[in-house]
Each structure stands twice: as C-alpha cells, then as structure tokens.
Design an enzyme around this catalytic site. Structure first.
Site, PDB file in Angstrom:
ATOM      1  N   SER A  63       5.234 -30.575  68.744  1.00 53.09           N
ATOM      2  CA  SER A  63       3.927 -29.902  68.823  1.00 53.09           C
ATOM      3  C   SER A  63       2.752 -30.786  69.200  1.00 53.09           C
ATOM      4  CB  SER A  63       3.622 -29.195  67.499  1.00 53.09           C
ATOM      5  OG  SER A  63       4.361 -28.007  67.396  1.00 53.09           O
ATOM      6  N   LYS A  66       0.657 -29.663  72.100  1.00 51.32           N
ATOM      7  CA  LYS A  66      -0.490 -28.751  72.019  1.00 51.32           C
ATOM      8  C   LYS A  66      -1.821 -29.439  72.324  1.00 51.32           C
ATOM      9  CE  LYS A  66       1.688 -25.403  68.879  1.00 51.32           C
ATOM     10  NZ  LYS A  66       2.991 -25.985  68.521  1.00 51.32           N
ATOM     11  N   SER A 122      -0.732 -25.588  64.064  1.00 53.04           N
ATOM     12  CA  SER A 122       0.353 -25.715  65.047  1.00 53.04           C
ATOM     13  C   SER A 122       0.992 -24.374  65.391  1.00 53.04           C
ATOM     14  CB  SER A 122       1.417 -26.697  64.554  1.00 53.04           C
ATOM     15  OG  SER A 122       2.007 -27.366  65.635  1.00 53.04           O
ATOM     16  N   LYS A 235      -2.824 -34.767  65.690  1.00 55.79           N
ATOM     17  CA  LYS A 235      -1.917 -33.621  65.829  1.00 55.79           C
ATOM     18  C   LYS A 235      -0.525 -34.025  65.384  1.00 55.79           C
ATOM     19  CE  LYS A 235      -0.717 -29.497  66.782  1.00 55.79           C
ATOM     20  NZ  LYS A 235       0.244 -29.661  65.653  1.00 55.79           N
TER      21      LYS A 235
END
Length: 485
Positions: A63, A66, A122, A235
């Site tokens: 993720s 992203k 997420s 992140k």
C-alpha cells in the site's frame, strides 16, 4: 648521525602526525543494522543516498503504492469533486483485502475525503474510486501512474493497480519509492493529508453520522511505543507477498529525510526506519553550496562555461541547494564536476550543472543560472521573436493590406443575378460568411499583435532589470538559435 636523523624524523612525525590525521577525509559511515530485506534513507534536499541496502532490487510495494496514486490524483483532480463508488471500485479487490468503514456501491465522497480515507486507513476502495474518477478506468489511471514514475526518474518500477494489492507485475524499489515519497511530500496538499493524525469522514450508507478515522503509521502517533518525534508523514503497507513496507518523512535540525523499508517479514519495519533516520540525522550534515561555491558568482573576470562566457554578476546559484556529507567532513572534501551538456528538463537560464561527489558517491548538485540566458529562454517559451521571425510586410505596428474596409469589416462587392433568386441568396450568405471570417481573423491578428507588444514590453523591462542591452540580447538570441536550443 644516523641516530640523530632517526630522532629528528620521530619528532617530525610526532608533531605533524596528529595534524595530518585531523585533515584526513572522514570515511562514509555504513552500518545501520536493519533487518528488512531492502532499506534506504535519502536526504530530500540533496537527493543523497545516505544509506542503502538492496536499493535497486525490485520488490512488491503493497500500500505504499497509494502515495503515487495520491500524487497523480492531486495533480489531475479538484479536491471538491464528488466521487461515486462503483461496484467495481468496491468489490474488485482480492479476497481478504477488506473494506475499511464498510463502503457501499453508490456512496459519495469528495476527492479530498477519499484521499484522507486512502492515506490514513489505506482504503483500497477509495484508491479504486479515485482512479476511476480521474481517468475513467483503473487501467487508464495505471498508465498515468507509470508515466509519472518515469517523469520522477524511477527506472525500476512498474505499477499495475492504484491500491498496491498483490500483482506479479507490480514492482518497485526502495530507491524509486524514496523518489516517489519525496515528490509526494513536496506537494503541500498531499503533505497536509498524509501528515494528519485523524479525519472526520462524511455520512455514508453504513455510517449515517459520519466516522472519524485515524492514521495507521505508528511512528506519527504520540504515545505509541514506535512514536518518532521527528516523523511528519508516512504510509504503511502490507500484503502476503510484500511483507511489511513503510515510507516515512522526518524533519529535524532544518534537515529533511525520507526513509523506506520493504520486505520486512519479522515486523521490524518501524525499528528499521528509526535506525535509518537516526543514522541520517546523527552522522551526516548538509552544507550550503552557494555559501562555499563562489568562484563562478564573484569577482570581475569573465567565467567560461562550455562555449559561453559570462560575467559573474550575471550568474547565480540556488541559495537553498546543499550537499550531504559525513558530520566531520568539509565542503572542500568533495569533488566537483562541471556539466555543460545539460539534460532536456533543465531550468530556464541554466548554463551549467555542478555535480558533487564524496569518495565517488554523489552528494548533491546545483545549476548555475544566467539571468540573461533566463530572459532569452523566457522570451522563446513565450513565443518571442527573432528579426527573421517577423513576416515580410509587417513591422509590428501595422498589418498587411487586406483590401478596402468599411465600418471595421471587409467590403465585399457583388451583383445579384436577376434570373436566379435562390442563387443570389446563396451568394449573400456566402458573402456574409466571408465578411465575418475576415472580421474574425482581423480581430485575431490584432490580439496576436497586442500580445506580441506585451511580450516586447515585458522583455524590455526584464532586460533593464538585469542590465542587458537590446544589442547584447539580440546577439545572445542569435547564439541560442545557432546552438539549436
């Protein structure tokens, strides 16, 4: 005699030895002890790789993908645009991927809401919906993602979806993710969203009163055992194939670092990131280039760069540009390479690129900018003219003869055929259309002339500001044309 010379040599070594040692170039520190398979810490201002482990080895990103998705969305959509969640956005995810906050088909949120949902919790569904909103389909959006990574200089990345879910072709490296993360957090909107600790989502089908979401990156959350005071944004990522992945942006003592870890299979990504950031902050320093590199911008002797000769007063170096070197190193410890064959994406006015290395490791770079060359580049980009570019019969003050005009429109003379009224009608319509066309093109020509005069006025003002005469400007412009720039 021999004993005397031996004693004298010993004394010299004893006196000079410490001095010589103190001026030896410090080694580049190397060991951080990270357990993730790949990791990097990069200075965001100099782009120096402070430490790297398997930095160009491709791995699944999960993720942290992203961050790239968010960057492409922000650059191509308005934050208050409304996003509708399609059936595909909700359900086209792999088994076990979940659905944060139980979104339903038909739910609506703004782009801004979706970005918070995607970056803080997420959400794969928000990633899908944003991709569809921006590009019309996920495949089209993925093409935009891959175009963006090329633009950022990523050479070992390919993305196949906007969420980071498992795909055999979705691969990147910690080095490329450091470039992506740097670009992401240099975007003010993305930084604001990606650093938020919480956010209130609006009402949806399963959350009629709205819901508060919280940041999942533990190093940003005060009170968590993994909290890192200098961490600003980041992140998280995890899939069965990728393991734990993590991107973290931290700032301390006026320095900005980006750390990335990938393929952590023992839940060491927070520990590894802390080690990387401590390593970067504690053992390295940034040194300002413009304060030390004065040979090009001071003095009264012309400076030769490539085929050009420049006055030092005309040249400048970005006052914010830095190099990153070990804590005990000096600016003079670096080696400098002057590049005059510049890349296509060089800034306006660039006449050379200074690249700095430390023990053959690149530690920073900066362009030398000529104010006069910048004026030429700006003029060229704005459609500036050379003497040869002005069409014959035009001097910038008048226009070519276009026939007699009456009342601001061209006068068209014609006779109506008496024997065929319908033919006459067609003729009238055609003549009217021609008249309108002439008026339209005349107004367009006048607007072009007005814009040209405005460009000339701004150019004259710019030349006055930098102390460049019209004759010198024309000469430089001709040189630019000859070089084919």
């Amino acid at each position: 005699m021999k004993k005397f010379m031996s004693l004298l040599l010993s004394i010299i070594i004893m006196i000079a030895g410490p001095a010589m040692t103190s001026y030896a170039k410090p080694d580049w520190p190397s060991d951080t002890g990270i357990q993730s398979e790949a990791g990097i810490v990069m200075d965001m201002d100099s782009r120096t790789v402070i430490f790297g482990q398997n930095i160009h080895v491709q791995k699944a990103p999960a993720s942290i993908t992203k961050l790239l998705t968010a960057l492409v969305v922000i650059e191509n959509a308005k934050l208050d645009d409304m996003v509708t969640f399609s059936d595909d956005a909700i359900h086209n995810v792999e088994d076990g991927a979940g659905n944060k906050n139980a979104l339903e088909v038909g739910d609506k949120m703004t782009v801004k809401d979706c970005l918070y949902h995607m970056l803080l919790t997420s959400s794969n569904q928000s990633a899908n919906a944003l991709a569809e909103h921006v590009a019309g389909s996920r495949d089209a959006f993925v093409a935009m993602m891959n175009e963006k990574v090329k633009e950022l200089g990523c050479e070992n990345s390919h993305f196949a979806n906007p969420s980071g879910l498992n795909d055999d072709t979705q691969l990147t490296t910690v080095y490329d993710m450091a470039l992506i993360g740097t670009a992401a957090y240099e975007n003010p909107t993305l930084l604001e969203i990606g650093s938020a600790k919480s956010y209130r989502l609006p009402a949806t089908a399963n959350n009629p009163d709205g819901v508060t979401i919280k940041m999942e990156h533990k190093m940003l959350m005060e009170g968590d055992p993994n909290y890192y005071p200098a961490a600003i944004a980041g992140k998280t990522g995890f899939t069965s194939i990728a393991g734990q992945t993590l991107v973290t942006y931290a700032s301390k003592d006026n320095r900005r670092l980006i750390a990335v870890t990938m393929k952590s299979t023992e839940f060491t990504h927070y520990q590894d990131t802390t080690a990387l950031l401590n390593f970067g902050f504690d053992k390295f320093q940034n040194i300002n280039i413009s304060e030390n590199e004065t040979s090009y911008t001071s003095g009264d002797q012309p400076v030769t760069l490539g085929d050009g000769s420049y006055e030092p007063s005309d040249l400048s170096i970005d006052a914010k540009a830095v190099i990153t070197v070990p804590r005990d190193a000096q600016f003079s410890d670096t080696d400098r390479n002057v590049v005059t064959k510049l890349p296509e994406n060089h800034p306006d006015g660039a006449v050379a690129l200074l690249e700095y290395t430390y023990n053959e490791r690149k530690v920073g770079e900066v362009y030398i900018i000529s104010a006069k060359q910048a004026a030429i580049d700006e003029t060229a980009q704005a459609g500036g003219e050379t003497p040869e570019s002005v069409p014959a019969g035009q001097d910038g003050e008048g226009t070519p003869d276009s026939g007699k005009e009456t009342g601001g429109a061209a006068h068209i003379a014609f006779k109506l055929p008496k024997q065929a009224p319908w033919i006459a009608l067609i003729g009238v319509i055609a003549a009217a259309g021609l008249g309108f066309a002439i008026v339209f093109f005349k107004k367009k020509k006048e607007e072009e002339r007005r814009l040209m005069e405005e460009r000339r006025r701004k150019r004259r003002q710019r030349l006055e500001e930098i102390g460049c005469t019209q004759e010198e400007f024309d000469r430089l412009l001709e040189e630019r044309a000859r070089r084919g720039k």
